[in-house]
Design a protein around this motif. Structure first.
Motif, PDB file in Angstrom:
ATOM      1  N   GLU A 237      -2.336   7.795 -38.264  1.00  0.00           N
ATOM      2  CA  GLU A 237      -3.024   6.366 -38.204  1.00  0.00           C
ATOM      3  C   GLU A 237      -4.987   6.519 -38.397  1.00  0.00           C
ATOM      4  OE1 GLU A 237      -2.167   4.695 -34.543  1.00  0.00           O
ATOM      5  OE2 GLU A 237      -0.087   4.824 -35.139  1.00  0.00           O
ATOM      6  N   GLN A 238      -5.653   7.762 -38.242  1.00  0.00           N
ATOM      7  CA  GLN A 238      -7.187   7.467 -37.901  1.00  0.00           C
ATOM      8  C   GLN A 238      -7.209   9.099 -39.173  1.00  0.00           C
ATOM      9  OE1 GLN A 238      -5.140   8.221 -34.999  1.00  0.00           O
ATOM     10  NE2 GLN A 238      -5.563   5.730 -34.548  1.00  0.00           N
ATOM     11  N   TRP A 239      -6.557   9.263 -39.640  1.00  0.00           N
ATOM     12  CA  TRP A 239      -7.016  10.727 -40.212  1.00  0.00           C
ATOM     13  C   TRP A 239      -6.582  10.750 -41.508  1.00  0.00           C
ATOM     14  CZ3 TRP A 239     -11.212  14.143 -39.506  1.00  0.00           C
ATOM     15  CH2 TRP A 239     -11.411  14.205 -38.970  1.00  0.00           C
ATOM     16  N   GLN A 240      -7.300  10.443 -43.054  1.00  0.00           N
ATOM     17  CA  GLN A 240      -7.208  10.399 -44.760  1.00  0.00           C
ATOM     18  C   GLN A 240      -7.708  11.357 -45.457  1.00  0.00           C
ATOM     19  OE1 GLN A 240      -8.558   6.815 -46.421  1.00  0.00           O
ATOM     20  NE2 GLN A 240      -6.576   6.315 -47.507  1.00  0.00           N
ATOM     21  N   ALA A 241      -7.009  12.041 -46.156  1.00  0.00           N
ATOM     22  CA  ALA A 241      -7.773  12.643 -47.411  1.00  0.00           C
ATOM     23  C   ALA A 241      -8.418  12.599 -48.227  1.00  0.00           C
ATOM     24  CB  ALA A 241      -6.727  13.778 -46.876  1.00  0.00           C
ATOM     25  N   LEU A 242      -9.233  12.391 -49.292  1.00  0.00           N
ATOM     26  CA  LEU A 242      -9.713  11.778 -49.880  1.00  0.00           C
ATOM     27  C   LEU A 242      -9.491  12.831 -51.399  1.00  0.00           C
ATOM     28  CD1 LEU A 242     -12.202   9.833 -48.257  1.00  0.00           C
ATOM     29  CD2 LEU A 242     -10.162   9.141 -49.218  1.00  0.00           C
ATOM     30  N   TRP A 243      -9.399  12.491 -52.405  1.00  0.00           N
ATOM     31  CA  TRP A 243      -9.992  13.249 -53.765  1.00  0.00           C
ATOM     32  C   TRP A 243     -10.038  12.693 -54.817  1.00  0.00           C
ATOM     33  CZ3 TRP A 243      -5.419  13.551 -51.361  1.00  0.00           C
ATOM     34  CH2 TRP A 243      -4.217  12.849 -52.080  1.00  0.00           C
ATOM     35  N   ASN A 244     -10.708  13.231 -55.643  1.00  0.00           N
ATOM     36  CA  ASN A 244     -11.777  12.103 -56.450  1.00  0.00           C
ATOM     37  C   ASN A 244     -11.924  13.653 -57.844  1.00  0.00           C
ATOM     38  OD1 ASN A 244     -13.593  11.263 -55.243  1.00  0.00           O
ATOM     39  ND2 ASN A 244     -14.409  11.418 -57.393  1.00  0.00           N
ATOM     40  N   GLY A 245     -12.009  13.133 -59.111  1.00  0.00           N
ATOM     41  CA  GLY A 245     -12.311  14.062 -60.192  1.00  0.00           C
ATOM     42  C   GLY A 245     -12.496  13.269 -61.967  1.00  0.00           C
ATOM     43  N   GLN A 246     -13.513  13.985 -62.843  1.00  0.00           N
ATOM     44  CA  GLN A 246     -14.052  12.895 -63.764  1.00  0.00           C
ATOM     45  C   GLN A 246     -14.554  14.119 -64.578  1.00  0.00           C
ATOM     46  OE1 GLN A 246     -13.600   9.368 -64.507  1.00  0.00           O
ATOM     47  NE2 GLN A 246     -15.553  10.045 -65.944  1.00  0.00           N
ATOM     48  N   TYR A 247     -13.702  13.900 -65.458  1.00  0.00           N
ATOM     49  CA  TYR A 247     -14.149  15.449 -66.769  1.00  0.00           C
ATOM     50  C   TYR A 247     -14.250  14.510 -67.766  1.00  0.00           C
ATOM     51  CZ  TYR A 247     -13.926  19.020 -70.002  1.00  0.00           C
ATOM     52  OH  TYR A 247     -14.043  20.163 -71.309  1.00  0.00           O
ATOM     53  N   GLN A 278     -11.565  12.075 -43.960  1.00  0.00           N
ATOM     54  CA  GLN A 278     -11.935  10.422 -43.290  1.00  0.00           C
ATOM     55  C   GLN A 278     -11.669   9.889 -41.968  1.00  0.00           C
ATOM     56  OE1 GLN A 278     -13.348   7.227 -46.140  1.00  0.00           O
ATOM     57  NE2 GLN A 278     -12.900   5.840 -44.464  1.00  0.00           N
ATOM     58  N   TYR A 279     -12.750   9.871 -41.325  1.00  0.00           N
ATOM     59  CA  TYR A 279     -11.484   9.624 -39.710  1.00  0.00           C
ATOM     60  C   TYR A 279     -12.448   7.856 -39.324  1.00  0.00           C
ATOM     61  CZ  TYR A 279     -10.695   9.131 -35.021  1.00  0.00           C
ATOM     62  OH  TYR A 279     -10.961   8.568 -33.609  1.00  0.00           O
ATOM     63  N   SER A 280     -11.372   6.947 -39.147  1.00  0.00           N
ATOM     64  CA  SER A 280     -11.347   5.565 -38.479  1.00  0.00           C
ATOM     65  C   SER A 280     -10.771   5.061 -37.328  1.00  0.00           C
ATOM     66  CB  SER A 280     -10.516   4.632 -39.785  1.00  0.00           C
ATOM     67  OG  SER A 280     -11.354   4.950 -41.060  1.00  0.00           O
ATOM     68  N   ALA A 281     -11.699   4.806 -36.328  1.00  0.00           N
ATOM     69  CA  ALA A 281     -11.120   4.072 -35.522  1.00  0.00           C
ATOM     70  C   ALA A 281     -11.697   2.421 -35.381  1.00  0.00           C
ATOM     71  CB  ALA A 281     -11.869   5.375 -34.543  1.00  0.00           C
ATOM     72  N   GLU A 282     -10.988   1.920 -34.122  1.00  0.00           N
ATOM     73  CA  GLU A 282     -11.988   0.524 -33.701  1.00  0.00           C
ATOM     74  C   GLU A 282     -13.544   0.943 -34.090  1.00  0.00           C
ATOM     75  OE1 GLU A 282     -11.311  -3.176 -30.887  1.00  0.00           O
ATOM     76  OE2 GLU A 282     -10.646  -0.681 -30.177  1.00  0.00           O
ATOM     77  N   SER A 286     -16.004   7.396 -39.390  1.00  0.00           N
ATOM     78  CA  SER A 286     -17.014   9.317 -40.268  1.00  0.00           C
ATOM     79  C   SER A 286     -16.249   9.377 -41.451  1.00  0.00           C
ATOM     80  CB  SER A 286     -16.988  10.493 -38.902  1.00  0.00           C
ATOM     81  OG  SER A 286     -17.340  11.469 -39.248  1.00  0.00           O
ATOM     82  N   LYS A 287     -17.264  10.329 -42.694  1.00  0.00           N
ATOM     83  CA  LYS A 287     -16.508  10.560 -43.537  1.00  0.00           C
ATOM     84  C   LYS A 287     -17.358  12.008 -44.034  1.00  0.00           C
ATOM     85  CE  LYS A 287     -16.104   9.568 -48.253  1.00  0.00           C
ATOM     86  NZ  LYS A 287     -15.520   7.808 -49.584  1.00  0.00           N
ATOM     87  N   LEU A 288     -16.425  13.746 -44.498  1.00  0.00           N
ATOM     88  CA  LEU A 288     -17.175  14.328 -44.766  1.00  0.00           C
ATOM     89  C   LEU A 288     -16.829  14.322 -46.286  1.00  0.00           C
ATOM     90  CD1 LEU A 288     -18.982  16.688 -44.096  1.00  0.00           C
ATOM     91  CD2 LEU A 288     -16.314  18.110 -43.315  1.00  0.00           C
ATOM     92  N   THR A 289     -17.328  15.088 -46.247  1.00  0.00           N
ATOM     93  CA  THR A 289     -17.090  15.767 -48.122  1.00  0.00           C
ATOM     94  C   THR A 289     -18.321  16.493 -48.582  1.00  0.00           C
ATOM     95  OG1 THR A 289     -19.020  13.774 -50.058  1.00  0.00           O
ATOM     96  CG2 THR A 289     -16.676  13.424 -49.146  1.00  0.00           C
TER      97      THR A 289
END
Length: 616
Positions: A237-247, A278-282, A286-289
């Protein structure tokens, strides 16, 4: 009091004398249409337009499709306060100026990742295909207090395509100069997440972009391929993994201004990737990349050139940690740490450097008053350190009217070419710095929205070539980069969007008064007046679009000006069914001679036809 103060006073008094001007309303009633646009560039976190103190123009995917652009600068050129110059057509070198600042004073970001060359200090937007873009946000004014170096004129953030699961599209296009394009994209579901894959390929035989030298009389074509991937996965419910790439990979033929002759062309192969969580609470986000970008160009010149192959490469590693805490009672706090390492290819005295930045932003809402304070400290290895800030206040007079006043500072660190180019670099250079003031009046009611913004930007320590006072072994003066120039930019920017007689209208006007303090002349490449007008209409399954652009005469230096020009583009789309769409686009309908850089021609009148199938 002098010329400049009187002009400032005149513009400011004009703002307060307006009685029917328009954009953003923060209160709700039956006569107000709330703008639901969400932007992230101002603070790095989601904000609705009524929570922004800076002017941010947003171009969504639907508008990009109707514009049917061949380059990103085709999209940006329609915005107020944004001016474009080009060395020819879609794939040729171009520059983007925000509110009269230099092209290297705009920070270019793709999905949160800074791109561009650390040797030239600019990003080549012509290598990125518009087909892979979901949205563009253009922030006006300094924002170094949030993003760091380069954001003197503003920030351009490009977001790549993002589809939901089981959504997909394919498209094809043919047009003038044997232009051919094919594109496709699909959204894939994986558990509690999804990813988007998109591909685009296009090519054109081109035309002769340069009219200055007979040796360069040849067609200058291009081809480019773009791949992108973007996704996220919910871990709980709080944590999400993110990714993206462009070539982005391709080849562009061009004409050399010095007329060396031969088949001048370059290959490019640029990429970026990001992994994050990314961590999301009420009340806390917080986002770390971690990310990396590469800008690579290999130039091939005619046989008459002594060195006919040249390579230029920048690799940039980045770590970004951003946080937001909703304290309550209208108080929001944001802050974070940025680290990046820039490394360049070449025989430089120094080939890499670290940049570290720490920032804090506070926003407070008191009933009708909104305040913002942002401050940032940056340390650029082997150059200097800079502290920048933004201060802003906005007052909501009623449901329709809002006035915002902001001030801020920004800087741009010297490039590797400025500092360390073999035998020509100046390692003691300081960063270019600026101080900006802005007053913006917004209005929104029903289907009418608009704003007028008056701004002043003072830029110091501009880097330019200067004689060192020394002579080389042949007796010629030695010139090197130096912090010798200052500039003042005064301007006003107006935009309105409204419906009338079943037609959608957009009107934008930009006024600029610029001065190079070293020469007391206007800044080159800027127009005093620029106008954009868009008219659109929908009828059953048809949509029509007319775009008009007026570019006032530009100062070209040495007391010379480039002619003003008018450009009209027309487009029509037909929705054959729920999924199939046809579109016809005519650029430069009146076949105007458009020159924004001396001796470089526009393609003239062009016609394009596209067909697409979308399951969205």
């Amino acid at each position: 009091m002098g010329t400049k103060p009187s002009k400032i006073a005149l513009l400011i008094s004009g703002v307060f004398s307006l009685t029917a001007l328009p954009t953003v309303a923060a209160e709700s009633n039956q006569d107000v249409t709330i703008d639901e646009t969400i932007t992230v560039t101002g603070t790095r976190f989601d904000r609705s337009t009524e929570q922004q103190l800076t002017v941010i123009n947003t171009i969504e995917r639907s508008e990009i499709e109707r514009l049917n652009p061949k380059s990103i600068v085709d999209v940006l050129e329609n915005l107020p306060g944004v001016s474009v110059t080009r060395n020819g057509g879609a794939a040729q070198a171009s520059s983007v100026s925000i509110r009269g600042t230099s092209s290297d004073h705009a920070l270019i970001i793709v999905d949160g990742v800074k791109i561009g060359s650390a040797t030239l200090g600019t990003a080549n937007l012509s290598t990125i295909s518009p087909e892979n873009i979901e949205r563009i946000e253009v922030l006006k004014g300094p924002r170094a207090s949030v993003w760091g170096s380069d954001a003197i004129g503003g920030v351009i953030q490009i977001f790549t395509r993002q589809l939901k699961s089981d959504e997909w599209y394919v498209g094809a296009e043919y047009g003038s100069n044997d232009y051919v394009r094919g594109s496709a994209g699909i959204g894939l579901e994986h558990g509690q997440g999804s990813s988007t894959l998109a591909i685009n390929h296009e090519r054109s035989n081109g035309y002769d972009v340069y009219n200055g030298v007979e040796a360069e009389n040849d067609a200058d074509g291009y081809d480019r391929t773009s791949l992108s991937v973007k996704g996220s996965q919910s871990l709980n419910e709080q944590w999400q993994a993110l990714w993206n790439g462009q070539y982005d990979k391709g080849n562009t033929q061009y004409d050399d201004i010095y007329g060396f002759g031969g088949d001048d062309e370059f290959d490019f192969a640029n990429y970026l990737w990001t992994l994050g969580t990314q961590y999301s609470a009420e009340h806390f986000n917080s986002k770390l990349t971690i990310s990396q970008s590469r800008d690579y160009n290999e130039y091939f010149r005619g046989d008459s050139v002594a060195v006919n192959v040249s390579e230029f490469e920048t690799k940039r590693k980045q770590v970004n940690w951003s946080n937001q805490y909703l304290v309550g009672n209208g108080l929001n706090l944001s802050g974070g740490i940025d680290w990046s390492n820039e490394a360049v290819l070449g025989d430089y005295a120094q080939t890499d450097r670290d940049l570290v930045g720490v920032y804090l932003l506070a926003e407070k809402q008191w009933d009708k008053l909104l305040a913002e304070v942002a401050v940032r400290y940056d340390d650029v290895e082997s150059v200097d350190s800079e502290t920048t800030y933004n201060l802003g206040l906005a007052y909501q007079f009623d449901a329709q009217w809002r006035l915002a006043v902001t001030t801020g500072t920004a800087f741009k660190a010297p490039t590797f070419n400025d500092l360390y180019y073999p035998n020509l670099g100046s390692p003691d250079l300081l960063s270019e710095t600026s101080e900006n003031y802005d007053i913006t009046l917004n209005y929104q009611r029903n289907d009418v929205q608009a704003y007028i913004s008056v701004f002043k930007n003072d830029i110091e320590n501009l880097i330019d070539w200067a004689w060192t006072g020394e002579l080389d072994s042949n007796g010629y003066p030695i010139w090197k980069p130096a912090n010798i120039s200052d500039a003042e930019i005064l301007g006003a920017e107006f935009f309105t969007k409204f419906s009338l007689f079943g037609l959608e209208h957009q009107l934008a006007y930009t006024y600029l008064d610029t001065e190079d303090k070293a020469t007391e002349e206007k800044l080159t490449g800027r127009s005093e007046n620029e106008v954009n007008y868009s008219l659109s209409y929908r009828w059953n399954d048809f949509d029509l679009l007319a775009n008009y652009h007026y570019q006032g005469k530009r100062y070209a230096g040495y007391k010379q000006y480039l002619d003003a020009y008018h450009q009209l583009d027309l487009g029509v789309g037909y929705q054959v069914s729920d999924n199939w769409q046809l579109r016809l686009k005519a650029n430069n309908v009146f076949d105007e001679d458009i020159v924004s850089v001396t001796n470089y021609n526009s393609p003239g009148r062009e016609l394009f036809f596209s067909v697409s199938y979308s399951a969205l």
